[in-house]
Design an enzyme around this catalytic site. Structure first.
Site, short mmCIF file in Angstrom:
data_model
loop_
_atom_site.label_atom_id
_atom_site.label_comp_id
_atom_site.label_asym_id
_atom_site.label_seq_id
_atom_site.Cartn_x
_atom_site.Cartn_y
_atom_site.Cartn_z
CB SER A 139 6.89 -4.31 -8.02
OG SER A 139 7.88 -3.79 -8.87
CE1 TYR A 152 10.36 -2.79 -3.43
CE2 TYR A 152 10.85 -3.44 -5.68
CZ TYR A 152 10.06 -2.75 -4.78
OH TYR A 152 8.97 -2.04 -5.22
N1 LIG Z 1 7.98 3.89 -7.62
C1 LIG Z 1 8.04 2.81 -8.37
O1 LIG Z 1 8.67 2.83 -9.46
C2 LIG Z 1 7.37 1.54 -7.95
C3 LIG Z 1 7.39 0.47 -8.85
C4 LIG Z 1 6.78 -0.71 -8.50
C5 LIG Z 1 6.15 -0.84 -7.28
N2 LIG Z 1 6.15 0.21 -6.41
C6 LIG Z 1 5.47 0.00 -5.12
O2 LIG Z 1 4.58 1.06 -4.87
C7 LIG Z 1 4.52 1.32 -3.47
C8 LIG Z 1 4.77 2.78 -3.21
O3 LIG Z 1 6.04 3.14 -3.74
P1 LIG Z 1 6.50 4.66 -3.90
O4 LIG Z 1 7.43 4.68 -5.04
O5 LIG Z 1 5.31 5.55 -3.90
O6 LIG Z 1 7.33 4.85 -2.54
P2 LIG Z 1 7.77 6.20 -1.76
O7 LIG Z 1 9.08 5.89 -1.13
O8 LIG Z 1 7.65 7.40 -2.64
O9 LIG Z 1 6.65 6.30 -0.62
C9 LIG Z 1 6.54 5.26 0.33
C10 LIG Z 1 5.88 5.80 1.58
O10 LIG Z 1 5.79 4.70 2.51
C11 LIG Z 1 6.20 5.16 3.78
N3 LIG Z 1 6.72 4.02 4.56
C12 LIG Z 1 7.90 3.38 4.41
N4 LIG Z 1 8.04 2.42 5.34
C13 LIG Z 1 6.90 2.44 6.09
C14 LIG Z 1 6.45 1.70 7.19
N5 LIG Z 1 7.20 0.73 7.75
N6 LIG Z 1 5.23 1.97 7.72
C15 LIG Z 1 4.45 2.97 7.19
N7 LIG Z 1 4.85 3.73 6.15
C16 LIG Z 1 6.06 3.46 5.60
C17 LIG Z 1 7.26 6.21 3.51
O11 LIG Z 1 7.41 7.10 4.62
C18 LIG Z 1 6.67 6.91 2.27
O12 LIG Z 1 5.80 7.97 2.63
C19 LIG Z 1 5.53 0.37 -2.83
O13 LIG Z 1 4.84 -0.77 -2.34
C20 LIG Z 1 6.44 0.00 -3.96
O14 LIG Z 1 7.04 -1.26 -3.77
C21 LIG Z 1 6.75 1.39 -6.72
#
Ligand SMILES: NC(=O)c1ccc[n+]([C@@H]2O[C@H](COP(=O)([O-])OP(=O)(O)OC[C@H]3O[C@@H](n4cnc5c(N)ncnc54)[C@H](O)[C@@H]3O)[C@@H](O)[C@H]2O)c1
Length: 252
Positions: A139, A152
């Protein structure tokens, strides 16, 4: 069809970036192993790929549990005969700083850091037979300070360093390992962030968008394309590094 006949595990593929990645991988010819802790949304992602003529299975798995990480690799091999691509995308969003409890820290570290390590540990065993690619989700939070966020952010920084170490350890097996660093992407995680910051969607889009060169927040599919590049043979000379997908957030 950049992933034709490749078997790809995507964790956290029930929603957001993971869902968009699994769907794109399906369109690109991969046999997709959709993993998520949430049975309903994970099964929906797999059904969506199948409905478009692709191949997918859903495996209910909590990446923070070693037994689930082991079973995930086993089920991929049982269904599709191997593992060529792994996307470590699942994350716990413990958006806290000094207010984080020991339990909060354990949840954050277990899912994001130990989960990534354990899923990879078992997925590389079949991958070693063919070579493969691993993409870890870090991230912008691994690079810049954000208020009340380090329970985080520190896990995302750990993922960056794990990426470099794993790339070194797995290079002899023809397995490349890279990370993607998304900026602010509109997913359910950002809605949780908005709630915590007491912002409406419009305020959130305006405030976060203004921090980028492109003047807007990103969409999950825009991150999925970067993951696809690192997962496919198009990035054959790329390993041990990261790709920022942040609209220029960290450029200034
Ligand atoms: N959305 C953002 O702005 C953003 C920014 C930087 C990095 N990220 C990274 O991208 C990735 C995805 O983020 P997102 O925004 O799509 O998240 P999200 O919350 O929309 O989706 C995450 C998914 O992971 C699943 N999950 C959570 N804990 C779990 C576990 N222990 N085992 C299996 N599944 C699990 C949830 O059920 C969900 O379906 C993450 O690693 C996040 O850190 C996101």
């Amino acid at each position: 069809m950049r992933l034709r006949d490749k078997v790809a595990i995507v964790t956290g593929a029930g929603a957001g970036i993971g869902e968009a990645t699994a769907a794109l991988f399906g369109e690109e010819g991969a046999k997709v192993v959709v993993a998520d802790i949430d049975g309903g949304s994970g099964a929906q992602t797999a059904a969506g790929i199948q409905a478009k003529g692709g191949e997918a299975i859903f495996v209910a798995a909590d990446v923070s549990k070693e037994s689930d990480a082991r079973r995930l690799a086993e089920e991929a091999v049982r269904a599709f005969g191997g593992v060529h691509v792994l996307v470590n995308n699942a994350a716990a969003f413990v958006l806290k700083g000094f207010d984080a409890t020991v339990e909060d820290w354990q949840r954050s570290l277990h899912t994001n850091v130990i989960g990534t390590a354990m899923v990879t540990k078992y997925a590389i065993e079949p991958m070693k037979k063919t070579g493969g690619t691993i993409v870890n989700l870090a991230s912008i939070s691994a690079w810049v300070a954000q208020p009340n966020f380090f329970a985080y952010s520190s896990t995302k920084a750990a993922i960056l360093q794990m990426t470099r170490n794993m790339a070194m350890d797995l290079a002899p097996h023809k397995i490349r390992v890279n990370a993607v660093c998304p900026g602010t992407i509109l997913t359910s995680a950002s809605y949780r962030h908005m709630q915590q910051a007491k912002l409406t969607l419009q305020q959130f889009e305006r405030e976060e968008g203004a921090k980028t060169l492109l003047g807007r927040i990103g969409q999950a599919r825009e991150v999925a394309y970067a993951i696809l590049f690192l997962a496919s043979d198009e990035s054959s000379y790329v390993t041990g590094t990261h790709l920022m997908v942040d609209g220029g957030y960290t450029a200034v």
